[in-house]
Design a protein around this motif. Structure first.
Motif, PDB file in Angstrom:
ATOM      1  N   SER A   1       1.036  -0.972  -0.092  1.00 53.69           N
ATOM      2  CA  SER A   1       0.148   0.076   0.126  1.00 53.69           C
ATOM      3  C   SER A   1       0.923   1.131  -0.086  1.00 53.69           C
ATOM      4  O   SER A   1       0.588   2.256  -0.506  1.00 53.69           O
ATOM      5  N   ALA A   2       2.076   1.187   0.663  1.00 54.78           N
ATOM      6  CA  ALA A   2       3.123   2.321   0.729  1.00 54.78           C
ATOM      7  C   ALA A   2       3.315   2.562  -0.712  1.00 54.78           C
ATOM      8  O   ALA A   2       3.414   3.901  -1.204  1.00 54.78           O
ATOM      9  N   THR A   3       3.828   1.692  -1.509  1.00 57.05           N
ATOM     10  CA  THR A   3       3.999   2.072  -2.814  1.00 57.05           C
ATOM     11  C   THR A   3       3.076   2.670  -3.554  1.00 57.05           C
ATOM     12  O   THR A   3       3.510   3.527  -4.216  1.00 57.05           O
ATOM     13  N   ILE A   4       1.865   2.009  -3.676  1.00 60.58           N
ATOM     14  CA  ILE A   4       0.931   2.549  -4.250  1.00 60.58           C
ATOM     15  C   ILE A   4       0.664   3.867  -3.768  1.00 60.58           C
ATOM     16  O   ILE A   4       0.448   4.834  -4.575  1.00 60.58           O
ATOM     17  N   GLY A   5       0.654   4.371  -2.525  1.00 58.83           N
ATOM     18  CA  GLY A   5       0.464   5.770  -2.014  1.00 58.83           C
ATOM     19  C   GLY A   5       1.393   6.495  -2.669  1.00 58.83           C
ATOM     20  O   GLY A   5       1.187   7.821  -3.079  1.00 58.83           O
TER      21      GLY A   5
ATOM     22  N   ILE B   1       9.485   5.025 -12.226  1.00 61.05           N
ATOM     23  CA  ILE B   1       8.703   4.299 -11.142  1.00 61.05           C
ATOM     24  C   ILE B   1       9.534   2.834 -11.697  1.00 61.05           C
ATOM     25  O   ILE B   1       9.793   2.073 -10.771  1.00 61.05           O
ATOM     26  N   ILE B   2       9.800   2.603 -12.814  1.00 54.86           N
ATOM     27  CA  ILE B   2      10.437   1.477 -13.146  1.00 54.86           C
ATOM     28  C   ILE B   2      11.872   1.159 -12.662  1.00 54.86           C
ATOM     29  O   ILE B   2      12.345   0.337 -12.091  1.00 54.86           O
ATOM     30  N   GLN B   3      12.768   2.546 -12.875  1.00 54.92           N
ATOM     31  CA  GLN B   3      14.266   2.439 -12.324  1.00 54.92           C
ATOM     32  C   GLN B   3      14.158   2.249 -10.927  1.00 54.92           C
ATOM     33  O   GLN B   3      15.076   2.039 -10.247  1.00 54.92           O
ATOM     34  N   ASN B   4      13.128   2.710 -10.181  1.00 57.40           N
ATOM     35  CA  ASN B   4      13.287   2.660  -8.843  1.00 57.40           C
ATOM     36  C   ASN B   4      13.196   1.205  -8.122  1.00 57.40           C
ATOM     37  O   ASN B   4      12.085   0.511  -7.893  1.00 57.40           O
ATOM     38  N   LYS B   5      14.385   0.782  -7.632  1.00 55.99           N
ATOM     39  CA  LYS B   5      14.529  -0.567  -7.248  1.00 55.99           C
ATOM     40  C   LYS B   5      13.799  -0.888  -6.030  1.00 55.99           C
ATOM     41  O   LYS B   5      13.712  -2.130  -5.344  1.00 55.99           O
ATOM     42  N   ASP B   6      13.254   0.312  -5.016  1.00 53.24           N
ATOM     43  CA  ASP B   6      12.886  -0.124  -3.911  1.00 53.24           C
ATOM     44  C   ASP B   6      11.352  -0.394  -3.914  1.00 53.24           C
ATOM     45  O   ASP B   6      10.610  -0.848  -3.233  1.00 53.24           O
ATOM     46  N   ASN B   7      10.809  -0.639  -4.995  1.00 53.83           N
ATOM     47  CA  ASN B   7       9.375  -0.832  -5.086  1.00 53.83           C
ATOM     48  C   ASN B   7       9.081  -2.149  -5.896  1.00 53.83           C
ATOM     49  O   ASN B   7      10.038  -2.800  -6.455  1.00 53.83           O
TER      50      ASN B   7
END
Ligand code: ADP
Ligand code: ASP
Ligand code: MG
Length: 406
Positions: A270-274, A322-328
């Protein structure tokens, strides 16, 4: 009476058309009414100017683009004024700077804030026809701004509000609102009357006969509009107050400036979607529909619909972030721009069975429905762009051309 006329680009396409419009204005002014005329650029000119800017520069600055675009409306205003003078009508043209037509600062999609009416009234008192450039304004830096494509309608209504006009007439190239775009549906039926909210829903869902913001403004200030054909004297469409308890369908609208976005991944938190939606908000990307699904293995898909080229461009730039963000937990993002939205509009969509009929008609004609959204006044289906025209025609036939139409 004080009457506002607005003439769109096709009505002012060339010298012959401009002279025809001048004759109409002369006839009206001979009745003794005061007239203020709002004009668009000659048809095609705004597109041509935009093309030329992109030939010269890959990412043109929005300020310079607005500076350039405002010339189209200035050309129409001065030529119409000359045509009027030539047939003995005392006329004067103004651009937005000359009448201090203030807008917000945003180039390309500015909102009108204030129009100083004293200079207009001074000229009206001298019995002059005042011709004003549509679609433009000036911001707090005294730079030209534009209101967004089709924005001259909004200028006309705003001037009607500021001058407390008795009538605002929008002259275009068709006999007012129809039950569908007459260019797509040859049996489209002319609609004599629409409430503000019905016309607003049609315009917001793509019926480009009126800039949606012009209808919203008329609704806010309780102004009646008369949308009619500049090529004839037919009665057009009156847009006014709602008629009590009238439940009907108004038409089929379509829009092809859409993109369907799918964001996919396993166990998306949910945190990622937020975070994604907060960033979408910060980037000024408007989303018109959102749905989220997940299967038994917690594979999730967030789908949304974007409308307008600006929203889509902004999202395309954001996709890599979004895609390059490895934390999600996002695995893939699909952007499908080959989609269109086809909407059935009118209070009667609330009666049961309308969606069932839409589904039946489209799917039995091999048209896939990719997403559905509803409002009190409309049911919209997202379909493949290639199916758009057929979908509009099929739905129009079902709801407006058959004996059991609502
Ligand atoms: P203008 O240059 O006068 O502003 P526009 O091209 O912006 O004219 O709008 C008029 C066009 O809107 C028509 O030529 C028609 O193709 C289109 N249109 C789309 N939907 C509708 C509708 N429901 N009724 C009438 N016209 C529509
Ligand atoms: N000329 C502008 C456009 O083409 C504004 C208008 O036509 O209302 O979008
Ligand atoms: Mg228009």
């Amino acid at each position: 009476m004080l009457i506002i006329h607005k003439y769109g680009g096709t009505s002012l396409a060339d010298s012959t058309r401009i002279k025809e419009v001048a004759k109409r204005i002369k006839k009206e002014s001979q009745k003794g009414d005061d007239l203020v005329i709002v004009v668009s650029a000659p048809s095609g000119m705004t597109n041509q100017l935009l093309e030329q800017a992109s030939e010269i520069c890959t990412t043109p600055s929005l300020r310079e683009v607005d500076m350039m675009l405002t010339t189209g409306e200035q050309l129409s205003a001065s030529l119409l004024s000359l045509a009027l003078q030539d047939i003995g009508v005392d006329a004067i043209s103004f651009n937005s700077f000359q009448i201090n037509m203030k807008t917000t600062n945003t180039y390309g999609s500015a909102k009108l804030r204030e129009i100083k009416s004293d200079r207009i009234f001074t000229e009206i008192a001298k019995k002059k026809v005042v011709v004003i450039t549509g679609f433009q304004g000036i911001n707090e830096h005294n730079d030209f701004t534009t209101l967004g494509r089709g924005g001259s309608d909004t200028t006309a209504v705003a001037i009607g509000v500021c001058l407390n006009a008795d009538m605002v007439e929008i002259f275009t190239d068709v006999d007012g609102f129809h039950t569908a775009d007459p260019r797509l549906v040859k049996n489209a039926i002319q609609v004599p009357y629409l409430s503000h909210s019905e016309a607003l829903e049609m315009a917001s869902l793509g019926a480009k006969i009126m800039h949606d913001r012009s209808v919203a403004l008329a609704m806010k200030y309780g102004i009646n509009l008369h949308v009619r054909n500049s090529y004839n004297d037919n009665k057009g469409t009156i847009i006014g107050e709602a008629k009590m308890e009238e439940i009907k369908l108004n038409g089929v609208a379509h829009s092809n400036k859409n993109a369907l976005i799918n964001i996919m991944g396993q166990n998306i938190s949910s945190a990622t979607i937020g975070k994604i939606f907060t960033r979408i908000k910060d980037l000024n990307i408007n989303i018109s529909n959102i749905s989220k699904t997940q299967d038994a293995d917690n594979y999730q898909q967030i789908s949304m619909l974007l409308e307008s080229d600006e929203n889509i461009e902004r999202f395309i730039k954001y996709k890599d972030e979004i895609i390059q963000n490895k934390d999600n937990e996002i695995n893939a993002i699909e952007i499908n721009q080959d989609v269109a939205k086809v909407s059935v509009v009118g209070f009667a969509v609330r009666t049961s069975g309308v969606f069932a009929q839409i589904w039946q008609e489209l799917t039995s004609n091999n048209i896939d429905i990719l997403m559905v959204s509803t409002s009190d006044l409309s049911i919209s289906s997202v379909v493949k762009l290639a199916d758009m025209e057929k979908a509009v025609q099929i739905l129009h036939k079902k709801f407006f051309e058959t004996a059991n139409s609502i």
